[in-house]
Design an enzyme around this catalytic site. Structure first.
Site, PDB file in Angstrom:
ATOM      1  N   ASN A 130     -10.447  -8.557   3.724  1.00  0.00           N
ATOM      2  CA  ASN A 130      -9.127  -8.465   4.095  1.00  0.00           C
ATOM      3  C   ASN A 130      -8.502  -9.830   4.201  1.00  0.00           C
ATOM      4  O   ASN A 130      -6.985 -10.122   3.903  1.00  0.00           O
ATOM      5  CB  ASN A 130      -8.792  -7.615   5.151  1.00  0.00           C
ATOM      6  CG  ASN A 130      -8.498  -6.103   4.924  1.00  0.00           C
ATOM      7  OD1 ASN A 130      -8.057  -5.721   3.972  1.00  0.00           O
ATOM      8  ND2 ASN A 130      -9.928  -5.415   5.535  1.00  0.00           N
TER       9      ASN A 130
ATOM     10  N   ARG B 235     -13.139  -0.247   5.210  1.00  0.00           N
ATOM     11  CA  ARG B 235     -14.317  -0.725   5.323  1.00  0.00           C
ATOM     12  C   ARG B 235     -15.184   0.417   4.767  1.00  0.00           C
ATOM     13  O   ARG B 235     -15.074   1.887   4.930  1.00  0.00           O
ATOM     14  CB  ARG B 235     -14.622  -0.462   7.090  1.00  0.00           C
ATOM     15  CG  ARG B 235     -16.076  -0.846   7.418  1.00  0.00           C
ATOM     16  CD  ARG B 235     -16.154  -1.051   9.033  1.00  0.00           C
ATOM     17  NE  ARG B 235     -17.319  -1.731   9.368  1.00  0.00           N
ATOM     18  CZ  ARG B 235     -17.482  -2.216  10.628  1.00  0.00           C
ATOM     19  NH1 ARG B 235     -16.546  -1.886  11.621  1.00  0.00           N
ATOM     20  NH2 ARG B 235     -18.601  -2.709  11.042  1.00  0.00           N
TER      21      ARG B 235
ATOM     22  N   GLY C 204       0.784  -1.123  -0.047  1.00  0.00           N
ATOM     23  CA  GLY C 204       0.071  -0.038  -0.095  1.00  0.00           C
ATOM     24  C   GLY C 204       0.905   1.267  -0.042  1.00  0.00           C
ATOM     25  O   GLY C 204       0.512   2.126   0.537  1.00  0.00           O
TER      26      GLY C 204
ATOM     27  N   HIS D 168      -6.592  -3.893  18.608  1.00  0.00           N
ATOM     28  CA  HIS D 168      -6.894  -2.548  17.827  1.00  0.00           C
ATOM     29  C   HIS D 168      -8.036  -2.409  17.529  1.00  0.00           C
ATOM     30  O   HIS D 168      -8.459  -2.396  16.186  1.00  0.00           O
ATOM     31  CB  HIS D 168      -5.721  -2.585  16.898  1.00  0.00           C
ATOM     32  CG  HIS D 168      -5.763  -0.957  16.065  1.00  0.00           C
ATOM     33  ND1 HIS D 168      -5.549  -0.029  16.812  1.00  0.00           N
ATOM     34  CD2 HIS D 168      -6.098  -0.690  14.906  1.00  0.00           C
ATOM     35  CE1 HIS D 168      -5.634   1.062  16.162  1.00  0.00           C
ATOM     36  NE2 HIS D 168      -6.068   0.573  14.937  1.00  0.00           N
TER      37      HIS D 168
ATOM     38  N   ALA E 177       1.624   3.651  -1.977  1.00  0.00           N
ATOM     39  CA  ALA E 177       1.171   4.987  -2.571  1.00  0.00           C
ATOM     40  C   ALA E 177      -0.115   5.540  -1.791  1.00  0.00           C
ATOM     41  O   ALA E 177      -0.434   6.610  -2.008  1.00  0.00           O
ATOM     42  CB  ALA E 177       0.770   4.768  -3.891  1.00  0.00           C
TER      43      ALA E 177
ATOM     44  N   VAL F  38      -0.078  -3.404   9.683  1.00  0.00           N
ATOM     45  CA  VAL F  38      -0.765  -2.177  10.065  1.00  0.00           C
ATOM     46  C   VAL F  38      -1.969  -2.134   9.860  1.00  0.00           C
ATOM     47  O   VAL F  38      -2.956  -1.368  10.252  1.00  0.00           O
ATOM     48  CB  VAL F  38       0.316  -1.090   9.540  1.00  0.00           C
ATOM     49  CG1 VAL F  38      -0.365   0.549   9.878  1.00  0.00           C
ATOM     50  CG2 VAL F  38       1.729  -0.802   9.880  1.00  0.00           C
ATOM     51  N   GLY F  39      -2.323  -2.658   8.327  1.00  0.00           N
ATOM     52  CA  GLY F  39      -3.760  -2.602   7.946  1.00  0.00           C
ATOM     53  C   GLY F  39      -4.734  -3.292   8.993  1.00  0.00           C
ATOM     54  O   GLY F  39      -4.483  -4.215   9.215  1.00  0.00           O
TER      55      GLY F  39
ATOM     56  N   ARG G 294      -1.148   7.408  21.923  1.00  0.00           N
ATOM     57  CA  ARG G 294      -2.380   8.202  22.010  1.00  0.00           C
ATOM     58  C   ARG G 294      -2.578   8.184  23.560  1.00  0.00           C
ATOM     59  O   ARG G 294      -2.863   9.322  24.304  1.00  0.00           O
ATOM     60  CB  ARG G 294      -3.521   7.717  21.443  1.00  0.00           C
ATOM     61  CG  ARG G 294      -3.426   7.844  19.977  1.00  0.00           C
ATOM     62  CD  ARG G 294      -4.508   6.923  19.144  1.00  0.00           C
ATOM     63  NE  ARG G 294      -4.773   7.412  17.694  1.00  0.00           N
ATOM     64  CZ  ARG G 294      -5.303   6.817  16.998  1.00  0.00           C
ATOM     65  NH1 ARG G 294      -5.698   5.697  17.234  1.00  0.00           N
ATOM     66  NH2 ARG G 294      -5.358   7.227  15.664  1.00  0.00           N
TER      67      ARG G 294
ATOM     68  N   ASP H 167      -1.841   3.139  19.642  1.00  0.00           N
ATOM     69  CA  ASP H 167      -2.950   3.275  20.835  1.00  0.00           C
ATOM     70  C   ASP H 167      -1.942   3.559  22.017  1.00  0.00           C
ATOM     71  O   ASP H 167      -2.557   4.507  22.760  1.00  0.00           O
ATOM     72  CB  ASP H 167      -3.495   2.111  20.823  1.00  0.00           C
ATOM     73  CG  ASP H 167      -4.281   1.748  19.458  1.00  0.00           C
ATOM     74  OD1 ASP H 167      -4.949   2.596  18.921  1.00  0.00           O
ATOM     75  OD2 ASP H 167      -3.930   0.575  18.973  1.00  0.00           O
TER      76      ASP H 167
ATOM     77  N   ARG I 118     -18.419  -5.891  10.091  1.00  0.00           N
ATOM     78  CA  ARG I 118     -17.001  -6.008  10.576  1.00  0.00           C
ATOM     79  C   ARG I 118     -16.655  -7.249   9.885  1.00  0.00           C
ATOM     80  O   ARG I 118     -15.382  -7.548   9.465  1.00  0.00           O
ATOM     81  CB  ARG I 118     -16.997  -6.224  11.970  1.00  0.00           C
ATOM     82  CG  ARG I 118     -15.205  -6.203  12.524  1.00  0.00           C
ATOM     83  CD  ARG I 118     -15.177  -5.992  13.868  1.00  0.00           C
ATOM     84  NE  ARG I 118     -13.751  -5.976  14.228  1.00  0.00           N
ATOM     85  CZ  ARG I 118     -12.991  -5.309  14.296  1.00  0.00           C
ATOM     86  NH1 ARG I 118     -13.349  -3.972  13.880  1.00  0.00           N
ATOM     87  NH2 ARG I 118     -11.732  -5.338  14.667  1.00  0.00           N
TER      88      ARG I 118
END
Length: 323
Positions: A105, A92, A11, A187, A13, A129-130, A162, A159, A98
């Site tokens: 995915n 999504r 991913g 996550h 770009a 990461v995705g 944060r 997280d 979900r």
């Protein structure tokens, strides 16, 4: 000069990839003395955009950047890779449940797991990461049969960061004063940012904040931060996610000096179901993620750990046919 290490980004770009690549090429991930080769994977429809990213990387003339490979072929992108950052994922869409997102995915990460198994270095480290990152990580590692589960991790340092920022803001300190905080579980909106073990300076965090703030303000604020950013800027976190991914790989590779949070395969620590990818408090050394098993948790914490574990088990059951 050291031999270049191969870093694959999928991913590439997209917004997160774009925010990440220039920092990797400058040495922020593996050190300012480590040359790198970037191997960038995109879907065929995004190859023109990726060509533009490659031109920009060339125009920066990074001393550490030895070569850039751009491709839509997984076998080429993962060839000999020492580090893999799986950023690209199906977002999504409107009306998508979900379970639909997991299924969409699942096909992506099944194929990528097999390609990593067949073409990457046998010592590769893979960060997912995705989203949904924990279960995408589980799918990937289950389809990389010749590699070890500990070579795979999912990202919860975003997280963690944060949570650190929220606690520092509440207590009026710099983020450097906050330590031993951890984010547990998935996550998702069930993640559990735990303050029972956290300290601000040398003072236990829960001596400085009310429990009601912790339960009713702090935890939801961390859980919903991504959604809040989407409402504010009209798209999901990009720069902060890229920063967290670079930080995750740097700490995993070069080691930690304090506790952080990473998704890793459970071996039954804290009675969490074995085999799921669960975020724990961790330290890293010599390229290995070590779960901190010394924490004493109260009933409130255990209840929250079980809640996010339950969601991960439901996700695992939804994609069992892909494992």
């Amino acid at each position: 000069m050291k031999e270049p290490l191969r870093i694959t980004v999928t991913g590439a770009a997209g917004q997160i990839g774009y925010a990440m690549l220039f920092r990797i090429a400058s040495g922020e991930m593996l050190g300012v003395d480590q040359p790198v080769t970037l191997q960038l994977l995109e879907i065929p429809q995004a190859m023109n955009a990726l060509d533009g990213v490659v031109m920009e990387l060339q125009d920066c003339a990074f001393p550490l950047l030895q070569r850039v490979v751009s491709t839509s072929r997984p076998e080429e992108a993962f060839s000999g890779a020492d580090f893999v950052l799986l950023v690209g994922a199906r977002p999504r869409g409107p009306g998508m449940e979900r379970k639909d997102l997991l299924e969409a995915n699942g096909a992506i990460f099944t194929g990528q797991g097999k390609a990593i198994n067949d073409h990457a270095s046998k010592n590769v480290r893979v960060l997912v990461v995705g989203n949904p990152a924990n279960t995408n990580c589980l799918i990937t590692l289950q389809n990389a049969r010749d590699l070890q589960p500990e070579q795979f991790s999912s990202m919860t340092i975003l997280d963690h960061n944060r949570a650190v920022a929220q606690l520092a803001g509440k207590t009026g300190v710099h983020v450097d004063a906050v330590h031993d905080l951890a984010v547990w579980g998935n996550h998702s909106s069930t993640m559990f940012p735990e303050l029972l073990s956290a300290k601000v300076g040398s003072t236990p965090a829960l001596e400085l904040v009310d429990f009601e703030w912790y339960r009713d303000k702090f935890i939801p604020a961390v859980q919903q931060r991504g959604a809040e950013i989407i409402r504010a800027r009209g798209s999901s976190s990009a720069a902060s996610a890229a920063n967290a991914a670079i930080q995750h790989m740097r700490l995993w590779s070069l080691g930690t000096t304090t506790v952080t949070s990473m998704g890793t395969v459970s071996c039954g620590e804290y009675d969490i179901t074995e085999g799921i990818v669960y975020s724990f408090p961790v330290t890293c050394r010599a390229g290995k993620i070590d779960i901190d098993t010394s924490r004493k948790l109260d009933d409130f914490c255990v209840e929250r750990l079980r809640l996010t574990e339950k969601e991960l088990l439901e996700e695992r059951d939804a994609i069992k046919h892909l494992l």
